[in-house]
Design an enzyme around this catalytic site. Structure first.
Site, PDB file in Angstrom:
ATOM      1  N   ASP A  14       0.851  -1.188   0.000  1.00 47.25           N
ATOM      2  CA  ASP A  14       0.000   0.000   0.000  1.00 47.25           C
ATOM      3  C   ASP A  14       0.890   1.242   0.000  1.00 47.25           C
ATOM      4  OD1 ASP A  14      -2.189   1.642   0.144  1.00 47.25           O
ATOM      5  OD2 ASP A  14      -2.682   1.195   2.224  1.00 47.25           O
ATOM      6  N   ASP A 108      -2.787   2.492  -6.180  1.00 44.05           N
ATOM      7  CA  ASP A 108      -1.777   2.570  -5.119  1.00 44.05           C
ATOM      8  C   ASP A 108      -1.709   1.368  -4.192  1.00 44.05           C
ATOM      9  OD1 ASP A 108      -4.237   3.112  -3.992  1.00 44.05           O
ATOM     10  OD2 ASP A 108      -3.470   4.599  -2.594  1.00 44.05           O
ATOM     11  N   GLU A 109      -2.397   0.282  -4.502  1.00 45.86           N
ATOM     12  CA  GLU A 109      -2.282  -0.904  -3.643  1.00 45.86           C
ATOM     13  C   GLU A 109      -2.552  -2.176  -4.432  1.00 45.86           C
ATOM     14  OE1 GLU A 109      -5.229  -1.565  -0.546  1.00 45.86           O
ATOM     15  OE2 GLU A 109      -6.536  -0.060  -1.444  1.00 45.86           O
TER      16      GLU A 109
END
Length: 366
Positions: A14, A108-109
């Protein structure tokens, strides 16, 4: 503890305050300052906030006016989604150096299954450290990671040592980790559910574990079995490189509040047209239409209808959305409308994929 189900080595990566961190990296004068991506206009909403801004209570989905009130020194930055996607592709290329089993959740993860990996490294913990180091060297950004036997625990663990940290929950630590966990940290337990659990005397994983499956089914419906299993470390969902969407939607926030259904029809037609384009691009259709209404006081309302057949055309979507709009009178003026389609024709494909998933029990060394 011995588990009677297959174990994997899962990493959840993350990025730390991703959008805001990209902006601070690209504009060094913003480093160390409280910034918010988006939210700068009269009707703006914060998309992301730097850690410096979060100290003042600035959060994503917060109205820009409230964010500015919380943090008078807040600097608003216009979002650059093409840039975020460019950086995300760089990050993802690092993941594929270790495994092809990468399941992105957003820009983003992502989840990575490194049970068997391209480096032949038996330690998921060391792999996570390498990945985070490479991300920093390639992008200048920091990432946090969680490492454990399944996706659920890995995701919870990735939030423990943020920013720029990681946490491993080894197989023998899983039981204690879950029993000690605050119920609010359970992925899938939102604010409303947490408050309901509090009223039932459930504050930690240990108290959740003491409840029978029948009790949880009675109070939480279909989610009852999910809570019953995850608190016991049972979460068999595999890392899926090609995620099948559960819903497709489109929405619009308006520059001025709308106070009449008549004014909303044109907006709904545009939203239905955008949704049709997305469905056609993905070759998807669905049966359940949901109309999302966000009022000027930020309260949210949804209205849904399930049809006996799959639809993907603008006209049919708009017809049902109109019906849902007129279903009940509006409670206030409206700042946002959205339409989503669920119960998709991909569900059958997903069920078949789950049935065909073959898992191997392996000896673990995290």
């Amino acid at each position: 503890m011995d588990f009677d189900f297959p174990l994997r080595k899962i990493i959840h990566v993350d990025m730390d305050a991703f959008y805001a961190s990209v902006e601070q990296h690209d504009a060094p004068e913003l480093k160390g300052k409280p910034i918010a991506v988006g939210g700068g206009s009269k009707r703006g909403v914060v998309s992301a906030a730097s850690y410096e801004a979060r100290k003042f209570g600035v959060r994503s989905a917060m109205a820009g006016s409230i964010a500015k009130r919380n943090c008078p020194e807040l600097i608003f930055v216009k979002p650059r989604f093409d840039r975020y996607k460019e950086v995300s592709i760089q990050i993802r290329s690092i993941f594929f150096e270790y495994t092809d089993l990468v399941e992105p959740l957003s820009l983003d993860e992502a989840y990575l299954d490194v049970t068997e990996n391209k480096r032949g490294n038996p330690s998921a913990t060391l792999i996570a450290q390498e990945i985070r180091k490479k991300i920093f060297e390639k992008t200048g950004l920091t990432a946090s990671a969680g490492i454990s036997i399944n996706k659920f625990i890995a995701k919870v663990a990735s939030d423990y040592n943020k920013p720029n940290g990681q946490k491993t929950v080894n197989p023998e630590e899983v039981t204690q980790f879950l029993e000690d966990l605050d119920i609010r940290k359970f992925y899938g337990v939102g604010k409303v559910t947490a408050e309901k659990m509090y009223r039932l005397g459930i504050f930690t994983g240990k108290e959740l574990k003491e409840k029978s499956l029948e009790f949880l089914d009675q109070h939480f419906g279909k989610s009852g079995s999910y809570y019953y299993n995850v608190v016991r470390g049972i979460h068999l969902s595999a890392v899926k490189p090609h995620r099948i969407p559960k819903s497709v939607g489109a929405e619009r926030t308006f520059s001025e509040n709308l106070s009449s259904e008549i004014f909303m029809l044109e907006k709904l037609e545009n939203i239905a047209g955008e949704l049709e384009r997305r469905l056609q691009k993905s070759k998807i259709a669905g049966k359940t239409i949901t109309l999302k209404i966000k009022y000027s006081d930020f309260t949210l309302q949804t209205r849904s209808k399930t049809l006996p057949y799959f639809i993907a055309s603008k006209d049919l979507i708009l017809e049902t959305a109109k019906e849902l709009l007129y279903q009940n009178s509006l409670e206030n003026s409206v700042r946002l409308l959205g339409i989503s389609l669920a119960n998709l024709n991909t569900e059958k494909e997903k069920k078949n994929e789950d049935k065909e998933s073959v898992l191997v029990q392996l000896k673990f060394d995290f």
